[in-house]
Each structure stands twice: as C-alpha cells, then as structure tokens.
Write an enzyme that holds these catalytic residues in place. Structure first.
Site, PDB file in Angstrom:
ATOM      1  CD  GLU A 174      15.697  53.759  13.778  1.00 33.87           C
ATOM      2  OE1 GLU A 174      16.704  54.084  12.781  1.00 33.87           O
ATOM      3  OE2 GLU A 174      15.857  54.394  14.471  1.00 33.87           O
ATOM      4  CD  GLU A 213      22.075  58.264  13.321  1.00 37.63           C
ATOM      5  OE1 GLU A 213      20.893  58.967  13.839  1.00 37.63           O
ATOM      6  OE2 GLU A 213      22.640  57.498  13.541  1.00 37.63           O
ATOM      7  CG  ASN A 264      19.869  46.836  10.958  1.00 38.06           C
ATOM      8  OD1 ASN A 264      20.938  47.673  10.869  1.00 38.06           O
ATOM      9  ND2 ASN A 264      18.629  46.688  11.799  1.00 38.06           N
ATOM     10  CD  GLU A 313      24.994  53.264  13.350  1.00 38.64           C
ATOM     11  OE1 GLU A 313      23.720  53.661  13.692  1.00 38.64           O
ATOM     12  OE2 GLU A 313      25.138  54.369  12.582  1.00 38.64           O
ATOM     13  CB  ALA A 373      14.713  52.156  16.184  1.00 40.09           C
ATOM     14  CG  MET A 374      20.450  49.375  13.591  1.00 40.47           C
ATOM     15  SD  MET A 374      21.495  50.796  13.322  1.00 40.47           S
ATOM     16  CE  MET A 374      22.068  50.684  11.770  1.00 40.47           C
ATOM     17  CG  HIS A 407      19.229  56.714   9.249  1.00 43.80           C
ATOM     18  ND1 HIS A 407      20.008  57.412   9.148  1.00 43.80           N
ATOM     19  CD2 HIS A 407      18.815  56.536  10.287  1.00 43.80           C
ATOM     20  CE1 HIS A 407      20.174  58.240  10.382  1.00 43.80           C
ATOM     21  NE2 HIS A 407      19.523  56.889  11.363  1.00 43.80           N
ATOM     22  CE1 TYR A 413      23.277  60.596  17.487  1.00 42.10           C
ATOM     23  CE2 TYR A 413      20.559  59.534  16.749  1.00 42.10           C
ATOM     24  CZ  TYR A 413      21.856  59.476  16.766  1.00 42.10           C
ATOM     25  OH  TYR A 413      22.025  58.656  16.964  1.00 42.10           O
TER      26      TYR A 413
HETATM   27 ZN   LIG Z   1      19.936  57.753  13.358  1.00 39.06          ZN
END
Ligand SMILES: [Zn+2]
Length: 1027
Positions: A449, A471, A416, A273, A413-414, A452, A537
């Site tokens: 996360e 976000e 996925n 991303e 953090a991500m 998401h 955010y």
């Molecule tokens: Zn985020």
C-alpha cells in the site's frame, strides 16, 4: 489494492486430447451450473493438511453484482477541482436504514463547445443541478433543461439550454442523496464491537446461540464458515478478550433477531476503486480525470472524520431540527483520481509518530489500540516510507498518512492517498505472537500500500487496461519494502514462493489474457473488475523483477525516478514507462540490449502466456515456444508467440554473461557442454526470467547427480525452479514423470522447507490424498519418500519436542511445516503418529495446553485417527467449548472426520442432523470433510442419500452438487458414475443432471489419466525405492 476475485473456474488439464470436445460440452454445462448454483463458489473443506494462513491478501468478494456496465465519458469537459460535502446521517445507537446526502461543486474546463454535461453517477438520487459560469462570473447561470440519470451507463446527464464554450471554466453544482449500505463498497457502514467502548457501556456477554433456534436453514449465505464460531478478521485474541469476536457473531448480521444497536459501535468508511466513487458523489470517475479536492464531512460530534488530507477546521452546525452536527473540513488535496478519494467516520483511537515531517497515525478499535495491536504497524510504516523515498528518490508529497484497521473490509487493503484502509488482519498484530509469519504478511501488505503512494497515487495509469503499472510495480516493491523491515525474510525465496511460482501455474491456459490489454477491450465494469487478478499482480511483479535484473537495479530505479518525476500528479501508459527506461539505457553503455526496451517488454506484456526454453547442450541450441499443454493438440496450433528472452546462466557454479534469445531458436556455442559429467549448465539464475526451462537429458542427469553429491552447489531458488519446472513439464506432456522423479533422489539432503513443500504438493496433492492411497503407488511412495523425509522431519520434530519457540524466525516452517508433518503421518511414519498421540494426549490431560499451531491440524487429525472414541469425544467436547477460536473449531471439525472407525464417522454425520447438538449450518462442512476421506466417502454418500429429504430441505441442491464434486475424485469407471446417477437422476432436474454427468465424466477421464501416471511413477519407484 489487494487482488479481488479469483481467476474463475480452474479445470485440471492432465487429460488427453480426446477431452477437448468433452471440455467444451462441460464448459457449457458448467455455465448452466454456475447459473443454477451461483453460490457454490466456495471450495469444499480441505483434508487435514496445511496450513497456517499464507501471507498475501485475504480472500475478497468477487466482482460486485451491483456494478453496471458503466461508460467512458466524453472529453468536452475536464474536471479541475471538486468542492465536496458529504453528510452521512448516522448517530450512534440509531437504528437503520441509513442515508447520506451531499453537495458537489465541480469546476470544469470546457475543451469543446457543448450543451450537455455528462458525468458519472450511480445509485444516487440527484436532487438538483445548476451550472454557473463562465468563471469568474459565478453569478451567471447556464440554465439546466433536464437532469437525466442513465442507469446502465452509470451517468448523470445535464441537458443545458445554453452552450458551454471551449476554453472557459464552469462550475457544475449537484445536490444528491444515497443509501448507506453495509456492503463494503462505495460509502458503507459497518457495525462492530469494541471492548474498549462496550465495557464502559456495561455490555452483557451472551453464550453461543442454541443451534436450531434461529432460522439458519434459510440462511442465504451457504456454504460458509459455521456460525457460532469467531469469524475473526483479528489476530487470535488472548483468552481474556476472546469473547469480543464471539459477540460479533452473536450480534452480527446473521442474527438480526437480536437487537444489535444496544451493543454495537458503527463506523462509516469508503472503498472506491475501481468505479465506486460515482456511487458516493457525481464525478468524472476515470483515473486520468484528475483534479484537486476540498472535502468537508458532516458527522455526529462523537465521531472523528478522516479524509485524504489533514483536517484544517472543525465547527458545529445545526440541522433542520436544531440538533447539532460537527463539520470537519480538510485541506485542499493534491491533484488526484476520484478512485483514491476516501472517507472514514469512526470513534477509533490511534497511535502516532512523525517520519520526515509525515505525520503517521494508525487507527483501530479502542480495544486493539489499548492492547498494542497497532504498534508493529506503527513501527514499520515510517521506515518503509523512508526506504521507498530513498530508493525512488522522490519525496512523499503529503503531510500526513492515516492507516485505518477496519473490522470489515472487502479488499485486503486499499491505498487511498493519505488515508490507507486495511482489514484488521492485514494491520493488527498481537504483541505476544512470537511467530513471524503474520508479521511478514503485515509488512508485505503495508509495503504494497505504501508503494502505491508512488505507483498509482502520484502516477496513475491512463486507463485500467494498464492496471499492472499500479499493481504489478507495487507488487514488486512490496517485497523490497518487507524484506527491508524484516531482513530475516529471504527476498528471492519468498518472491519465487509467493509470486512467480503461483502465477506460472496459472498463466498457461489458452484463454489467459495478456498483462496489458488494449484500451478498447476494457470498457465495462465487469471487464474492469476481472483485471484485479493474479496476472496483473503476480505476472506484473515477475516481469518487473526480470526487467530490473537485465537492466541492473541501478538503471531500473534511475528510469523509474525519471518516470515518476515526469508523470507526477498525472497519468501514464505502458509505453511511457518504456520510453523513460529507453532514455536511461541510451545514456550509458554498460548495459546493451538486443532490441528496444519497448520491443523486448511488449513481447512479455502484450502476449499472453510465457515461453518454455528447450535446450540441446550438445549443440548449444536453445529454442522457445509458448508453454501450453502438449497433450491437448488444439492448443499448439494457433500460437506462434516468441519472446525476447534474457538468459542468465551458470556453468559449473560460475555465473556467465547474460545472453539473449530473440528468435524461435538460436545456437549458443558457449553453452555446448563437454563429455565430462562434471560440466553442467543452469539457466534462469536469480529468477531473472519469466519462463520455464526444459533441459536435455544429458544436462539433467548431470544436475541430478550434482544434487545428490552437493545440493548446495545449486542455489536454493534454482533448486526449486528445477523441481517445479520438471513437474510442470510432466503435467503438460513435455517430459515423462520419470525425469521429474530423478530430481527427487537427492531430497534426503534437502533442508529447505519451501522446496519440500513444492515436492510434496506435486507428489501428494492434498485433495488426492485419499485417492492416492488406493493404488499400488502408496506403499512405494511411503518407502521412497519417508527415507528422504526423515532428516528434515527429525530436525523439526526435535524443535516440536524441545523448544518450538526457537522456530520463531523460521518463516517457511510457519507456512509449510504442517504439509511436511501431515504427509509424514499420512505415510504412516510411526514417529509422527506417536508425536500426534502424545501431544493430543497432553492436551486431553490439560485442556489449557496448546498444541503448537505449526502442526495443530496434523496432530488433531492423527490424534483422533489413531485413538478411539475417547479421543474423538474429547475433540467433540473441545469443539463445543465456548473459548475455542474459529480456526481451532475448523481444525476440530476436520479432525473428527479423521476417525478410522466407521461407526464414529456415522455418528458424527448423525450429529450433523441434530437440532440440538450442532450449529446446523456446519453440517455441509461435516459431510464434505467425511466424504474426502478414503474410509469416509462411502459412508458420507450413504448418509446423504438416506437423509436427502431433510438435507435438501435445509441446504438445497447445492449440497448435493458439492458432495458429488468430492465423490468425483473416486470415480474411475462408468459403473461408478451410474451408481451415483441412480440417486441424482431422481433428485435433480434434467439440465442439472446433464451438467453433473458431464462433470463426473470429465473427472473420470482425468482420474484415468492420473492413474496412468501413477502406474508409471510406481514402476519408477519400484526400481529406485532401494537407492
Ligand atoms: Zn494494490
């Protein structure tokens, strides 16, 4: 993912209108400086005030320089399915450079006849391209005349000799190669040490390298953390394993001359991303171009490969030299965006648990797993998943979730889908750590996360201009999830403290953008990266909180469920959300709105800034205007924004029905107050609106009196709003400082640390401590504040003396006790100075003793300050001790600048020049620490000027720029500027001199404005100090 990059340069705004022209010139100059000093972004070290790491996201790198301008893709071809094979050519112990190769076959549907196929590709070498079809005839080929790379557009263009026909499906087949860098973007490689592994390999421990023995002076990453410290992204390690982080720095990137291969493990991970998928495989790299994926990873047999879906097959293959590789094949994914695909190849261990059929595995270095660092994450992941599933009433659609703690990672953090990646510090928790602040941070990031997985992964924004749908919504739900698993955290307090308060401070600049931008504004990658900011955010989350408040949570969640169901595996824009909320609103009659959901919400998301409400409660009139700096006349002209504002309010302690202000001004007869001084009104109860309130004097007096008599009559979050609004209104020229100060009279009865933190941050900003001391304000502030601080100071001091562990669940103490104690000592509270001496002496007697970390910075600073060279020498000794952690080293580096004897400061600076005493890249930090002190700033300046030839050779002009920025805080007159000029005129080029002079001029005017404020505050304090 976590926010990336800051909001850029912040220029203070307390100055008068005459600054406008100067500001423009300054900005131009700063642009010049930015070009000259591109690496000067990092803040100078801070004076000895807070603070334990606040929760939130670890500082990420700024927008990647490698990102090109990118281009939107034409819509003739849409991807349906990818068959992707990736083969990172990495064997353990092998030296770099590394490459990866791959093959991607993309099934596309043709929507319009075309003879070109355009897709994203960046930094990849495309080896060959074929086009097959129309399907099902895979045997048929459409001949490719040319395969062209457009570097700036980040495109691969296939010119075809035949036409692709609308309505038919084809397969684009591309072979490609890329470089595997250690840059934390795209597909990247990381080296790390793992005690779990290295013990088996008989690793040797190395002492800290001798300062000066490496060419650190040429290090390209100044200013930065001093080397020879632990640089840890881990929680503090117990002493027995403390050396592993040390090794990382000894053998890390900075020390290329040590053979790292012998000692290190390697892993490969991805971060795609927003637009890095195109650097890993050619693809249709836009969030709305969703497809399914069959992924296959070829890797060394000693590694395990992870991707979004569970592995369904593991087999072997031989390469052209006959050596064996493992092929891990993953199940077909659900329909998803390219930026959410993810790949990890590592030899980590994991722990696992299944929650409602979802297999959760937490992966980390073997050592971390063995020591139980991942257990907390494992314990909370399942419950947060279930909480979100139950709340949103939409099931998590994947059969597994892997969460991986990466030793190095650019984002916090991500998310996925099915393979969430974290920085170690965002996921690992030391079981022996008694305090909850790190746990809270992990719970918050984890919830973010996991949120998401619904907002972003299941339903994705159409285009990045609506990034807040990912976000902002997720940043709202992260607090719901975190307080669910950590119920001791107070939702509204933490939400105001972490989300609303910081963004209100930021969202008032003229140039600040609106939450949702028009699609055509967000074209290139740079504009796109800049969206990962506090507006997206925090404002996104604040607006969501407001929405949930005025709709009621029940309606809000019902609407979200509809929205998630409608757009699952697809994309949505902001209007789609409004439409689904409207449907729910229209189907009931409990909640009535003054306008359509879209009209109300567009006023918040499509306009920049936020309103301030001005009250006249004699008449019941409330008016609104954009909150802008009144002192800057230019700022108010062109902004006639109005918002449709929900007003939750309270009268004399009782909640009242919600009102709406939908025009610039309106009379609310029900809000008129009577003659009685006990008749008061409070607005914005429960944080229900994203705005500030400017009360009239009459009501404010009543509120101030109420606070003095019975502060708890006003909820804690409303108390902090009152104070925070009052100081912000002062700063922006709406009210005088005296009005804000009236609200501080009650503070002896204030027992909430997060409120104290806001008061102290306003009255004693940490970078002004030294300059404040020079004015008549200090003795008055000392008397006035200490009297009020004593009750809360003594409350916490008794814990420090007797049982610091009892503060285990006091979250805000872990964040803000340092500010309280630091201020108490700064104001000269004898108890505080004695406490510091006592604890510091205890440490000197027994170096194994640990000063409570909640106030360690204060204790070390004042332990040195009130001590003599003996105390200073001990700090020096401990600084050089090999077991000292990075955090403690920084505390000590700063503490040594707190000495009150000039000769100690002078000697400290001299140490900085030594090749043998000091890791020499710490010298700039030493100079800046000393320069921020009221005793030290002249000494530091003399030192810099006397030793400039050597310093400039080692650290370049950047150091001078940083030092001058700090010196600027002390500048009040032209003569003072001229004194500095004498030196820098001889050392800087002309354009640099101009820029620095403008910066100093600007700071001088700011300082003068501040001085006026100090005088006013001092006059007020003079009258009220004995109250
Ligand atoms: Zn985020």
């Amino acid at each position: 993912m976590g926010p990336r990059g800051g909001r850029g340069l912040y220029v203070g705004r307390r100055t008068a209108a005459l600054l406008a022209a100067l500001l423009l010139a300054l900005l131009a100059a700063l642009l010049a400086l930015a070009a000259l000093y591109g690496r000067c972004r990092q803040e100078a070290p801070t004076p000895p005030s807070p603070s334990p790491a606040a929760p939130g996201f670890a500082a990420p790198p700024g927008p990647a320089a490698a990102v090109g301008s990118g281009r939107r893709l034409p819509r003739q071809l849409l991807p349906l399915h990818y068959d992707l094979e990736l083969w990172p050519r990495v064997r353990p112990g092998q030296a770099g450079p590394f490459t990866f190769s791959g093959q991607v076959n993309i099934t596309v549907r043709c929507r319009q006849d075309t003879d070109t196929a355009v897709l994203h590709s960046s930094g990849l070498r495309s080896l060959r391209a074929d086009v097959r079809g129309p399907l099902p005839g895979m045997g048929t080929a459409v001949e490719v005349a040319e395969l062209r790379q457009e570097v700036a557009g980040e495109l691969a263009v296939l010119e075809l000799r035949g036409r692709l026909r609308a309505g038919r499906r084809y397969v684009l087949q591309l072979g490609f190669e890329g470089r595997l860098e250690e840059d934390l973007d795209g597909l990247f490689l990381t080296r790390y040490t793992d005690q779990g592994r290295s013990r088996q390999q008989g690793i040797r421990r190395y002492p800290c390298p001798v300062p000066g023995s490496h060419s650190l002076a040429q290090s390209s990453s100044w200013p930065h953390t001093c080397l020879c410290s632990t640089g840890s992204s881990l929680p503090p390690l117990p002493a027995s394993v403390g050396s592993t982080q040390h090794l990382k720095y000894v053998f890390g990137h900075e020390f290329k001359d040590v053979n790292p291969m012998q000692f290190q493990s390697m892993l490969i991970a991805s971060q795609l991303e927003p637009t890095y998928a195109r650097t890993v495989y050619p693809c249709f790299d836009e969030p709305a171009m969703k497809a399914t994926f069959n992924i296959r990873i070829v890797h060394d047999p000693s590694y395990v490969a992870l991707s979004n879906m569970p592995a369904i097959d593991v087999s072997e293959m031989a390469d052209e030299n006959g050596s064996l590789w493992t092929v891990t094949t993953f199940n077909t994914s659900l329909k998803m965006s390219t930026y959410l695909t993810a790949f990890v190849v590592c030899d980590f261990d994991y722990v696992t648990r299944t929650e409602r059929g979802n297999e959760i595995r937490i992966w980390a270095r073997k050592e971390a797993v063995r020591n139980g660092y991942v257990d907390y994450a494992l314990n909370i992941t399942g419950p947060i998943f279930s909480f979100l599933e139950d709340l949103l009433n939409v099931s998590y659609p994947l059969p597994k979730t892997d969460l991986v703690a990466l030793p190095e990672f650019g984002a916090g953090a991500m998310e996925n889908w099915g393979l969430i990646t974290f920085q170690e510090s965002s996921l690992l928790y030391l079981p022996s750590d008694k305090f909850t602040s790190r746990k809270a941070m992990i719970a918050i990031i984890m919830s973010h996360e996991l949120g998401h997985q619904w907002f972003g992964n299941l339903v994705t924004m159409n285009w990045w201009n609506d990034l807040w749908l990912n976000e902002g919504l997720t940043s709202y739900f992260e607090y719901l999830g975190a307080t669910f698993v950590e119920p001791k955290l107070s939702l509204d307090k933490i939400f105001y403290d972490h989300v609303v308060q910081p963004v209100l401070r930021e969202d008032n600049e003229i140039g600040v953008r609106s939450l949702s931008e028009s699609e055509d504004k967000i074209k290139d990658s740079f504009a796109l990266m800049s969206l990962f900011d506090s507006i997206t955010y925090n404002k996104g989350a604040s607006i969501t909180w407001m929405l949930s408040c005025f709709l009621s949570e029940k309606l809000f969640i019902r609407a979200l469920t509809l929205y998630l169901e409608e757009f699952s595996f697809s994309n949505a824009n902001q209007d789609d959300l409004w439409t689904h909320i409207q449907m729910v609103v229209d189907a009931q009659d409990e909640v009535q709105l003054p306008a359509s959901v879209k009209q109300i919400m567009d006023s918040w998301t499509c306009q920049n800034g936020f309103p301030v409400l001005t009250l006249n409660l004699t008449t019941g009139t409330i008016s609104q205007e954009q909150f802008l700096n009144k002192k800057n006349e230019n700022s108010t002209d062109s902004y006639n924004n109005t918002w449709i504002i929900p007003i939750s309010w309270m009268r004399n302690g009782s909640s009242q029905p919600l009102l709406w202000l939908d025009k610039s001004s309106k009379v609310f007869p029900e809000m008129q107050v009577s003659e009685s001084e006990y008749d008061w009104i409070l607005l914005n109860v429960n944080l229900s609106g994203y705005y500030r309130v400017n009360y009239d004097q009459l009501n404010l007096k009543r509120l101030a009196r109420l606070l003095e008599n019975d502060p708890k009559a006003i909820p804690a979050v409303s108390r902090i709003q009152l104070i925070d609004d009052a100081f912000a209104l002062t700063q922006f020229g709406y009210i005088e400082i005296e009005t804000a100060l009236e609200l501080t009279k009650y503070l002896a009865k204030e027992d909430e640390l997060f409120i104290w933190n806001v008061v102290l941050s306003n009255l004693v900003p940490k970078n002004l401590e030294s300059t404040l001391k020079n004015y008549e304000l200090y003795p008055l502030l000392k008397k006035y504040l200490l009297k009020r601080m004593l009750p809360i100071y003594h409350y916490y001091a008794s814990f420090i003396h007797q049982n610091v562990d009892a503060l285990e669940d006091d979250y805000f103490a872990q964040l803000y006790l340092e500010k309280l104690f630091g201020t108490a000592c700064w104001l000269g509270l004898q108890d505080c100075l004695n406490l510091s001496s006592e604890l510091y002496a205890k440490w000197m007697d027994n170096p194994d003793y640990k000063i409570p970390f909640l106030i360690r910075r204060t204790v070390c600073c004042y332990g040195v300050a009130v001590g003599s060279d003996k105390e200073w020498n001990f700090a020096w000794e401990m600084y050089n001790h090999s077991d000292t952690t990075k955090e403690d080293k920084d505390i000590l580096l700063s503490a040594m600048s707190c000495a009150r004897e000039s000769w100690l400061l002078y000697r400290y600076l001299q140490y900085g020049l030594s090749n043998t005493l000091f890791s020499s890249n710490c010298t700039p930090n030493v100079i800046l620490y000393v320069a921020t002190k009221d005793i030290g700033h002249r000494i530091a300046w003399e030192f810099v000027t006397e030793n400039w030839p050597l310093l400039s050779e080692r650290y370049g002009k950047e150091l001078l720029y940083e030092v001058l920025k700090v010196m600027g805080r002390f500048v009040n007159t032209d003569v003072q500027i001229q004194e500095l000029q004498v030196f820098y005129n001889a050392t800087l080029e002309e354009d640099e001199r101009v820029a620095i002079t403008l910066l100093l001029e600007f700071t001088k005017v700011e300082n003068m404005g501040r001085r006026e404020l100090f005088i006013k505050a001092a006059n007020w304090l003079q009258k009220n100090v004995d109250d």
